[in-house]
Motif scaffolding. Structure first.
Motif, PDB file in Angstrom:
ATOM      1  N   ILE A  63     -16.735 -88.678  -5.498  1.00 28.08           N
ATOM      2  CA  ILE A  63     -15.992 -88.499  -6.739  1.00 28.08           C
ATOM      3  C   ILE A  63     -14.928 -87.457  -6.473  1.00 28.08           C
ATOM      4  O   ILE A  63     -15.236 -86.352  -6.036  1.00 28.08           O
ATOM      5  N   SER A  64     -13.665 -87.838  -6.669  1.00 32.94           N
ATOM      6  CA  SER A  64     -12.586 -86.920  -6.328  1.00 32.94           C
ATOM      7  C   SER A  64     -11.908 -86.349  -7.565  1.00 32.94           C
ATOM      8  O   SER A  64     -11.347 -87.077  -8.372  1.00 32.94           O
ATOM      9  N   PRO A  66      -8.902 -84.700  -9.501  1.00 33.80           N
ATOM     10  CA  PRO A  66      -7.460 -84.823  -9.264  1.00 33.80           C
ATOM     11  C   PRO A  66      -6.825 -83.526  -8.760  1.00 33.80           C
ATOM     12  O   PRO A  66      -5.749 -83.553  -8.185  1.00 33.80           O
TER      13      PRO A  66
ATOM     14  N   ALA B  99     -10.251 -84.076 -16.453  1.00 33.10           N
ATOM     15  CA  ALA B  99     -10.185 -84.331 -15.015  1.00 33.10           C
ATOM     16  C   ALA B  99     -11.517 -84.881 -14.504  1.00 33.10           C
ATOM     17  O   ALA B  99     -11.551 -85.787 -13.680  1.00 33.10           O
ATOM     18  N   GLN B 100     -12.620 -84.332 -15.037  1.00 31.38           N
ATOM     19  CA  GLN B 100     -13.937 -84.815 -14.605  1.00 31.38           C
ATOM     20  C   GLN B 100     -14.143 -86.267 -15.023  1.00 31.38           C
ATOM     21  O   GLN B 100     -14.640 -87.092 -14.262  1.00 31.38           O
ATOM     22  N   ALA B 103     -12.146 -88.523 -12.786  1.00 28.96           N
ATOM     23  CA  ALA B 103     -12.760 -88.649 -11.466  1.00 28.96           C
ATOM     24  C   ALA B 103     -13.946 -89.608 -11.508  1.00 28.96           C
ATOM     25  O   ALA B 103     -14.107 -90.466 -10.643  1.00 28.96           O
ATOM     26  N   LEU B 104     -14.780 -89.468 -12.560  1.00 30.85           N
ATOM     27  CA  LEU B 104     -15.961 -90.330 -12.672  1.00 30.85           C
ATOM     28  C   LEU B 104     -15.563 -91.782 -12.919  1.00 30.85           C
ATOM     29  O   LEU B 104     -16.120 -92.712 -12.328  1.00 30.85           O
ATOM     30  N   LEU B 105     -14.566 -91.982 -13.782  1.00 29.16           N
ATOM     31  CA  LEU B 105     -14.128 -93.350 -14.086  1.00 29.16           C
ATOM     32  C   LEU B 105     -13.516 -94.010 -12.861  1.00 29.16           C
ATOM     33  O   LEU B 105     -13.743 -95.184 -12.591  1.00 29.16           O
TER      34      LEU B 105
END
Lengths: 240, 116
Positions: A63-64, A66, B99-100, B103-105
């Motif tokens: 999981i990156s 941004p 942002a989390q 990232a998860l999506l």
């Protein structure tokens, strides 16, 4: 001592990583080798090197973020992933190879058998295995005293990032995870909210790559900030 | 009216009008503008009502009335800075959550596209 993980217990390893392309592959592989059935989730916190690709090729879920948001946010993302994908236990492991995955089984089985919410791996319960400077040891003793006062329980290694979390703790922390110096603060908010915290001895290795983010005069600065964060955390009002 | 009073009044009025204009052009959201408007109104009151400084100076035990402005300005500035720090903290929390989620999506989308 029973060292097998109960069957049908879904365990997730959360590995927060920021520019760890050198070590991430061996870390992921070692976890997978030593803990059958575990899923490794590397949270790539805005690295500008190849951490994400290397981790992906090593067989981890990646999981990156941004952009870089700090270790607290990275671990929290891992917890949210754990909830969304129905894991029962999450184990936080550093990406630099300091943590020996052979302890994961023991941490998870202690978590379930002792009905704890956090099992924290401590370098300092047993003598040996970890060499540290005089200054560092003074720092550790100061932390121990503060923790005694604030947490109300003897915590020998409050900055350890090698921990197993129960589902209850995961759900709680996914919602609110401290940001700046998360390791010591996590223990405080969990204890404050009635979760059971235990420590078990682990050995930590010297890091395989990268450098500690904290050294020299910075360590004093770090200590002052962590102590402030701990004290503030202990008086903070509950978040809604 | 003394000369300085006229200048002070015009300056404060300009500030007030500028803020209103910024709101009208949608450069400034109302909820952030409110505190600035209040600050401008306070300054307008001081510029028009010259005696106010003397009254406050007497209450605060300050011999030279214009000095009363200094603590007042400091208080206004500090309140505004703290207010904006609160907003920044709130926004950084929201940015983190966004942002989390992204990232998860993103991970879920990639997994759906090429399931192993």
């Amino acid at each position: 001592m029973n060292q097998t993980i109960a069957q049908n217990l879904r365990v997730l390893a959360i590995v927060p990583a920021y520019n760890e392309e050198i070590t991430i592959q061996s870390v992921v592989q070692e976890i997978v080798d030593k803990v059958p059935g575990i899923v490794v989730c590397v949270v790539n916190d805005g690295s500008y090197d190849n951490t994400a690709d290397v981790a992906k090729k090593s067989g981890a879920v990646v999981i990156s973020h941004p952009f870089n948001m700090g270790i607290g946010a990275a671990v929290q993302t891992g917890f949210i992933y754990a909830i969304r994908n129905n894991f029962d236990v999450a184990v936080q492991v550093d990406a630099d190879g300091q943590h020996d995955p052979s302890f994961i089984m023991k941490m998870v089985s202690d978590l379930t058998q002792m009905n704890a919410d956090v099992v924290s791996g401590s370098r300092f319960i047993k003598k040996g295995g970890y060499k540290s400077s005089f200054l560092r040891r003074i720092g550790i003793v100061i932390f121990e005293i503060i923790n005694r006062l604030v947490v109300g329980q003897k915590i020998t290694d409050s900055t350890s990032g090698f921990r197993a979390f129960s589902k209850r703790a995961i759900v709680f922390l996914a919602d609110k995870y401290p940001e700046d110096y998360p390791e010591p603060e996590v223990l405080i908010i969990l204890k404050k909210n009635g979760y059971k915290v235990i420590e078990i001895p682990v050995e930590m290795r010297n890091r395989q790559g990268g450098q500690s983010s904290i050294k020299g005069y910075k360590s004093l600065h770090y200590m002052a900030k962590v102590i402030l964060a701990i004290l503030m955390q202990s008086v903070k009002r509950e978040a809604k | 009216m003394k000369q300085i009073q006229i200048i002070a009044f015009l300056a404060a009025l300009t500030m007030f009008v500028c803020i209103l204009e910024l709101i009208r052009r949608r450069k400034l959201k109302e909820r952030f503008a409110l505190l600035w408007l209040i600050a401008a109104i306070i300054l307008i009151i001081f510029s028009l009502w010259g005696r106010l400084l003397e009254i406050l100076a007497k209450i605060m035990g300050i011999y030279y009335p214009p000095l009363v402005l200094i603590p007042i300005i400091i208080v206004i500035a500090v309140v505004l800075f703290i207010y904006f720090s609160i907003i920044v903290s709130d926004q950084s929390e929201k940015i983190k959550t966004l942002a989390q989620k992204i990232a998860l999506l993103e991970e879920e989308i990639k997994r759906d596209k090429n399931p192993n």
